[in-house]
Design an enzyme around this catalytic site. Structure first.
Site, PDB file in Angstrom:
ATOM      1  N   SER A 153       0.833  -1.208   0.000  1.00 54.97           N
ATOM      2  CA  SER A 153       0.000   0.000   0.000  1.00 54.97           C
ATOM      3  C   SER A 153       0.866   1.256   0.000  1.00 54.97           C
ATOM      4  CB  SER A 153      -0.897   0.014   1.236  1.00 54.97           C
ATOM      5  OG  SER A 153      -1.486   1.283   1.385  1.00 54.97           O
ATOM      6  N   TYR A 166      -0.732  -0.520   9.943  1.00 54.82           N
ATOM      7  CA  TYR A 166      -1.013  -0.912   8.554  1.00 54.82           C
ATOM      8  C   TYR A 166       0.206  -0.637   7.654  1.00 54.82           C
ATOM      9  CZ  TYR A 166      -3.688  -0.889   4.117  1.00 54.82           C
ATOM     10  OH  TYR A 166      -4.149  -1.115   2.847  1.00 54.82           O
ATOM     11  N   LYS A 170       2.342  -3.398   5.647  1.00 57.28           N
ATOM     12  CA  LYS A 170       2.392  -3.355   4.185  1.00 57.28           C
ATOM     13  C   LYS A 170       3.830  -3.237   3.676  1.00 57.28           C
ATOM     14  CE  LYS A 170      -1.844  -3.810   2.793  1.00 57.28           C
ATOM     15  NZ  LYS A 170      -2.233  -5.176   2.359  1.00 57.28           N
TER      16      LYS A 170
HETATM   17  P1  NAI Z   1     -12.083  -5.009   1.524  1.00 59.52           P
HETATM   18  O1  NAI Z   1     -12.307  -4.691   2.941  1.00 59.52           O
HETATM   19  O2  NAI Z   1     -13.216  -4.882   0.577  1.00 59.52           O
HETATM   20  O3  NAI Z   1     -11.479  -6.462   1.336  1.00 59.52           O
HETATM   21  C1  NAI Z   1     -10.657  -7.089   2.269  1.00 59.52           C
HETATM   22  C2  NAI Z   1     -11.159  -8.495   2.440  1.00 59.52           C
HETATM   23  O4  NAI Z   1     -10.240  -9.215   3.287  1.00 59.52           O
HETATM   24  C3  NAI Z   1     -12.522  -8.549   3.108  1.00 59.52           C
HETATM   25  O5  NAI Z   1     -13.458  -9.244   2.287  1.00 59.52           O
HETATM   26  C4  NAI Z   1     -12.249  -9.265   4.420  1.00 59.52           C
HETATM   27  O6  NAI Z   1     -13.327 -10.084   4.868  1.00 59.52           O
HETATM   28  C5  NAI Z   1     -11.004 -10.067   4.087  1.00 59.52           C
HETATM   29  N1  NAI Z   1     -10.265 -10.457   5.292  1.00 59.52           N
HETATM   30  C6  NAI Z   1     -10.076  -9.726   6.410  1.00 59.52           C
HETATM   31  N2  NAI Z   1      -9.424 -10.450   7.337  1.00 59.52           N
HETATM   32  C7  NAI Z   1      -9.181 -11.665   6.769  1.00 59.52           C
HETATM   33  C8  NAI Z   1      -8.527 -12.839   7.234  1.00 59.52           C
HETATM   34  N3  NAI Z   1      -8.012 -12.903   8.478  1.00 59.52           N
HETATM   35  N4  NAI Z   1      -8.433 -13.904   6.395  1.00 59.52           N
HETATM   36  C9  NAI Z   1      -8.933 -13.844   5.132  1.00 59.52           C
HETATM   37  N5  NAI Z   1      -9.595 -12.752   4.657  1.00 59.52           N
HETATM   38  C10 NAI Z   1      -9.711 -11.682   5.463  1.00 59.52           C
HETATM   39  O7  NAI Z   1     -10.870  -4.045   1.049  1.00 59.52           O
HETATM   40  P2  NAI Z   1     -10.070  -3.936  -0.333  1.00 59.52           P
HETATM   41  O8  NAI Z   1      -9.878  -2.508  -0.604  1.00 59.52           O
HETATM   42  O9  NAI Z   1     -10.638  -4.815  -1.375  1.00 59.52           O
HETATM   43  O10 NAI Z   1      -8.636  -4.501   0.131  1.00 59.52           O
HETATM   44  C11 NAI Z   1      -7.943  -5.553  -0.505  1.00 59.52           C
HETATM   45  C12 NAI Z   1      -6.469  -5.413  -0.205  1.00 59.52           C
HETATM   46  O11 NAI Z   1      -5.965  -4.242  -0.846  1.00 59.52           O
HETATM   47  C13 NAI Z   1      -6.124  -5.259   1.269  1.00 59.52           C
HETATM   48  O12 NAI Z   1      -4.944  -5.957   1.548  1.00 59.52           O
HETATM   49  C14 NAI Z   1      -5.907  -3.774   1.420  1.00 59.52           C
HETATM   50  O13 NAI Z   1      -5.074  -3.477   2.514  1.00 59.52           O
HETATM   51  C15 NAI Z   1      -5.254  -3.461   0.100  1.00 59.52           C
HETATM   52  N6  NAI Z   1      -5.292  -2.068  -0.290  1.00 59.52           N
HETATM   53  C16 NAI Z   1      -6.457  -1.485  -0.705  1.00 59.52           C
HETATM   54  C17 NAI Z   1      -6.462  -0.157  -1.094  1.00 59.52           C
HETATM   55  C18 NAI Z   1      -7.687   0.494  -1.648  1.00 59.52           C
HETATM   56  O14 NAI Z   1      -7.567   1.663  -2.083  1.00 59.52           O
HETATM   57  N7  NAI Z   1      -8.845  -0.159  -1.637  1.00 59.52           N
HETATM   58  C19 NAI Z   1      -5.244   0.668  -0.987  1.00 59.52           C
HETATM   59  C20 NAI Z   1      -4.068  -0.054  -0.593  1.00 59.52           C
HETATM   60  C21 NAI Z   1      -4.109  -1.371  -0.247  1.00 59.52           C
END
Ligand code: NAI
Length: 302
Positions: A153, A166, A170
């Site tokens: 990130s 975080y 990351k």
């Molecule tokens: P999101 O919250 O929609 O998706 C994250 C998913 O991870 C959720 O469905 C959640 O249930 C799942 N999760 C949480 N804990 C878990 C565990 N212990 N085991 C398995 N699954 C688990 O958020 P998003 O944005 O789709 O995030 C996806 C990735 O991208 C994350 O790693 C986030 O940190 C990263 N990210 C996202 C950004 C953005 O702008 N959306 C920016 C930078 C990084």
């Protein structure tokens, strides 16, 4: 470049019940990949749990004629990581692709961050990477083929107020990518990182006052992730930023340095040469997530 075909390949996508992970799983499946849709369905802060998100995405894939398996284990335990990988191996006999995308947030200024908030974030992003990647890496080593994608990130790469836990997790993943890219090379295992920016549940309520009206559709991120785990990708150890229609590489860089002599120097000599030692005028340095994103937005809001 022909079509990127994943027929016969098997992928694990962690956190695939929603957001970015869901788009990765759907696009891989559409291209013939069999997908383990891993997600315990927790809230944004990692609490609770629900089988519906993973079941829903696996159902969407099957309804479209693809093959998918929902797995609800958390990546944050050794047993969970093993079970997720085992599911792929038991069902389809192989594992070609791992996208570690699972993530939670416990944002708080560092002065106020509790040990519990620190550990919860580390557990999913960084410990989770170890727990799910190690069994996957072993299977890929045996098969002498693998594609691993970690999710980093701009918060960690450039710094962002309120995200010490975080950001540290990351950036830790970048270290893991650097080492695994070296250790995986001789067995055909390529390991890269994606730095996405998109509107999802994780980022929906971020303060956006004053920011330009760029497209925040996760669909801008998906093609970069899918390419990085394809057979066509030959690169390893890269960090790729994707979002808003912008695609670019981010790199840990060095400035060439200065030789101050064979004999040890004093701290005063270091102080006197500070400008030369730290000069980074040859490359662009961004002091924060905001400064970096201002450049991304400037290029994306045409
Ligand atoms: P999101 O919250 O929609 O998706 C994250 C998913 O991870 C959720 O469905 C959640 O249930 C799942 N999760 C949480 N804990 C878990 C565990 N212990 N085991 C398995 N699954 C688990 O958020 P998003 O944005 O789709 O995030 C996806 C990735 O991208 C994350 O790693 C986030 O940190 C990263 N990210 C996202 C950004 C953005 O702008 N959306 C920016 C930078 C990084």
């Amino acid at each position: 470049m022909g079509t990127l075909d994943f027929t016969g390949r098997v992928a694990v996508v962690t956190g695939a019940g929603g957001g970015l992970g869901r788009t990765y799983a759907l696009d891989l499946a559409r291209r013939g990949c069999k997908v383990v849709v891993n997600d315990p369905g927790v809230a944004r802060d990692g609490t609770g749990g629900d089988v519906a998100p993973a079941d829903g995405v696996a159902g969407e894939i099957r309804a479209a004629g693809g093959e998918a398996l929902a797995k609800h284990d958390s990546v944050a335990t050794e047993e969970g990581g093993r079970a997720i990988v085992r599911a792929a191996l038991e069902r389809w006999g192989r594992l070609d692709i791992l996208i570690h995308n699972a993530g939670i947030l416990r944002d708080r200024s560092f002065a106020k961050t509790t040990a519990e908030e620190w550990r919860a974030v580390m557990a999913v992003h960084l410990d989770g990477a170890y727990f799910v990647t190690r069994p996957a890496f072993l299977a890929m080593k045996e098969a002498r083929y693998g594609r691993i994608l970690m999710t980093t990130s701009v918060s960690g790469l450039f710094g962002n107020f309120g995200q010490a836990n975080y950001g540290a997790a990351k950036m830790g993943l970048v270290g893991l990518v650097n080492v695994l890219a070296i250790e995986g090379a001789r067995d055909g295992i390529l390991v890269n990182a994606i730095s996405p920016t998109a509107e999802t549940r994780m980022t929906r309520d971020l303060q956006r006052d004053g920011l330009p009206d760029v497209s925040r559709d996760p669909a801008h991120v998906t093609p970069a992730a899918v390419y990085l785990v394809s057979e066509a990708c030959r690169d390893t150890g890269l960090i790729l930023h994707a979002g808003h229609g912008f695609y670019g590489r981010i790199q840990v860089a060095h400035n060439g340095g200065v030789f101050l002599g064979r004999e040890p120097v004093s701290a005063e000599t270091v102080a006197e040469n500070w400008g030369r030692i730290t000069d980074f005028s040859c490359v662009e340095i961004k002091p924060s997530l905001q400064a970096y994103m201002a450049m991304v937005y400037a290029k994306s809001s045409v």
